[in-house]
Design an enzyme around this catalytic site. Sequence first.
Site, PDB file in Angstrom:
ATOM      1  N   GLU A  80      33.163  39.239  80.482  1.00 46.46           N
ATOM      2  CA  GLU A  80      34.340  38.315  80.457  1.00 46.46           C
ATOM      3  C   GLU A  80      35.303  38.449  81.912  1.00 46.46           C
ATOM      4  O   GLU A  80      36.168  39.092  81.956  1.00 46.46           O
ATOM      5  CB  GLU A  80      35.246  39.186  79.518  1.00 46.46           C
ATOM      6  CG  GLU A  80      34.761  38.961  78.069  1.00 46.46           C
ATOM      7  CD  GLU A  80      35.714  39.442  76.997  1.00 46.46           C
ATOM      8  OE1 GLU A  80      36.569  40.296  77.126  1.00 46.46           O
ATOM      9  OE2 GLU A  80      35.487  39.002  75.838  1.00 46.46           O
TER      10      GLU A  80
ATOM     11  N   GLU B 253      30.286  37.553  71.407  1.00 48.58           N
ATOM     12  CA  GLU B 253      31.078  38.615  70.633  1.00 48.58           C
ATOM     13  C   GLU B 253      31.955  38.140  69.656  1.00 48.58           C
ATOM     14  O   GLU B 253      32.670  36.979  70.058  1.00 48.58           O
ATOM     15  CB  GLU B 253      31.746  39.277  71.757  1.00 48.58           C
ATOM     16  CG  GLU B 253      31.107  40.119  72.592  1.00 48.58           C
ATOM     17  CD  GLU B 253      32.095  41.029  73.491  1.00 48.58           C
ATOM     18  OE1 GLU B 253      33.457  41.149  73.150  1.00 48.58           O
ATOM     19  OE2 GLU B 253      31.768  41.252  74.800  1.00 48.58           O
TER      20      GLU B 253
HETATM   21  C1  GAL Z   1      35.899  42.039  74.202  1.00 49.07           C
HETATM   22  C2  GAL Z   1      35.265  43.021  75.217  1.00 49.07           C
HETATM   23  C3  GAL Z   1      34.433  44.058  74.588  1.00 49.07           C
HETATM   24  C4  GAL Z   1      35.472  44.661  73.514  1.00 49.07           C
HETATM   25  C5  GAL Z   1      35.788  43.703  72.677  1.00 49.07           C
HETATM   26  C6  GAL Z   1      36.779  44.218  71.480  1.00 49.07           C
HETATM   27  O1  GAL Z   1      36.982  41.232  74.953  1.00 49.07           O
HETATM   28  O2  GAL Z   1      34.451  42.031  76.135  1.00 49.07           O
HETATM   29  O3  GAL Z   1      33.911  44.904  75.429  1.00 49.07           O
HETATM   30  O4  GAL Z   1      36.159  45.318  74.098  1.00 49.07           O
HETATM   31  O5  GAL Z   1      36.642  42.819  73.107  1.00 49.07           O
HETATM   32  O6  GAL Z   1      37.535  43.516  70.780  1.00 49.07           O
END
Ligand code: GAL
Length: 705
Positions: free
Chosen positions: A180, A336
């Site tokens: 990110e 994710e």
């Molecule tokens: C994302 C991040 C992950 C984790 C996740 C939690 O933004 O890439 O590592 O922190 O959020 O929701």
Amino acid sequence: MTADPRRSPLGPVGAAEPSTAQPGVDSPRAQWLTGVGHVSYGGDYNPEQWPEEVWAQDMALMREAGVNLVSIGIFSWGLLEPSEGVYDFGWLDRLIDLLHAHGIRVDLATPTASPPAWFFHTYPHTRVVSRDGTVLGFGSRGMVNPSSPEYRRASVAIARELARRYGRHPALALWHVHNEYGAPVSEDYSAVSAAAFRAWLERRYGTLDALNAAWGTAFWGQRYGAWEHIDVPALAPSIVNPSQRLDFARFTNDALLECFVGERDAIRAESDVPITTNFMAGACPSVDLWRWAREVDIVSNDHYLTAADERGHVGLALAADLTRSVAGGRPWILMEHSTSAVNWQPRNVAKRPGEMARNSLAHLARGADAILFFQWRASRSGAEKFHSAMLPHAGTGSRTWREVCALGAELGRLDEVLGSRVRADVAILWDWESFWAQDLEWRPSEDLDHRERIDAFYDRLWRDGHTVDFARPDADLSRYRLVVAPASYLLTAASGANLARYVADGGTLLVSYFAGIVDENDAVHPGGFGAPLREALGVSVEEFLPLRAGERVHVALDRAAAGPAADHAGLELVGDVWADDLVLDSAAVVGTFVDGPAAGRPAVTRNTHGAGTGWYVSTRLDVDALAGLLEPVYRDAGIAPSGLPADVELVRRHGADADFAVVLNHGDQAVDLPLTGVDLLSGESAEGSVKVAAGAVRVVRTARP
Ligand code: GAL
């Protein structure tokens, strides 16, 4: 030989030239996602947080859940390189071999989003300095200055070591560079960044005269006579030159992109496996994904619902459409999302039964060919121990676990959907540079909110059942019947000409207020507000008439001009926030302000230009009122609302041999839809009608129309 300070250590990636090239060259690398033959399923896997005995259990449970791809090593720099130049790959060797033995593919990350403690101890000046001069401390993640030469050297070194060691490992499917970019911080105001910013400005402008002209430094006596007098736009007694701040946003985007390209090229020299980095389309405003997407083999995205938003599925759809659009329409990876609640919002609402699968398939509907989560196993310690996971603290007896296994099985039935494409008749213009510019201070009203306008128009289009692409204002728009510009504050003369051409060639363009105001330097266009849009819209703005907080205005739609819209119940629309004093050129008035500062003046206009029409709306209409506005606009565009029941979403993916209608019922009532085909999830055939239970999803293979 002394180094040229104007040269970036990683080459001229930072050149600020706009380009309309499409991302993701169709190389064999870009084809991996589809070529693998099944929908990829899995998540971030952080086994270094657990004793190795747990790993064997993880393998068995991953197989049970249908997991076939995991992202590893994302935050492992401190373990992999315990001191500078000293590596410990033993645990990662064992892990990758173990995954391989269980048929689970590896998405291997470079751990550069979280440099180790020794790095900040050795190079303390690489810490991020925020705009108010605060130096951000260690003990978190992502707090490094992207312009720091030491960081770039160290991040490229660890990326290269990983690529040399694992670049040809048979388990390796994908490289996941960093995590990110741009989050949680992007801009850095240190002396190191100031020097890099000056070098960037020299590359962009060549001469101080050009910079002074672009920044309008005659204003407030800011003229620069030497490059070394230019600084980062840190906090100052009053507002800082907006052109300088806009350039600093561009510079920051470029600095981050240089970091990515540096790691990517180091990996590419050792490994032919595709490379991605996880974007945050729609959520991270500081990186311009039109530019980033051209640098990756495959686009991937992270998406989290906003718990406070009860219509989060619409925000999800927007993020997915934006991701597909920056990917040039190619399949992409949902890198994710969450199985249930996150832990970083004010109130972290758990997902309802079935919601996780619905969210996952909503991303798939809009072009994702891989569905992954943060994270596989819930962490016992650290900042994210209250974040949901595929394997939650409650273990395999939990509802989440059952739903994770069920989803894995469902995705296993969707092989034939892989690689199919989504088509859209409507595009919304999206331009990060315009957002950066509009977000600066001293705009005519603090109620001007570009994102709110995009969300409102998107929501209206969603409710009307239109699948939407996002597009750059300078892109080829000819394939769209309707182009909507809810937030085009910064619009170059060339983009204005592009939109005029689109309309002249038969397109329908709808522009919302505060558009075409400034050029690429945040300078007002010669010829006044909206000058680049005048040809397409046949109007210009003589003066802004922003409304007071809570003030409302009424707009009467003209029966004759609006045509069948005159039958619409909402003949009088209510607006707020904004009005313009419009000057008509060739446009016809379709709606008139009944009251407010522009009473009796045009509020909605329609212009015939060549073979098409250009519409302008000069006040803020809510999602319901937008229905009244859009009805005649749709008619011009030759499209119509789908007539689907409320809260039901239908998106089509078009494959080589078949089409797939993904139907998502977000409501609490079962619905029947007129579809014929086979639901790939249940195996059921439908003749003319498909029942979709409340909260359920169908993926219907349909005959070609
Ligand atoms: C994302 C991040 C992950 C984790 C996740 C939690 O933004 O890439 O590592 O922190 O959020 O929701």
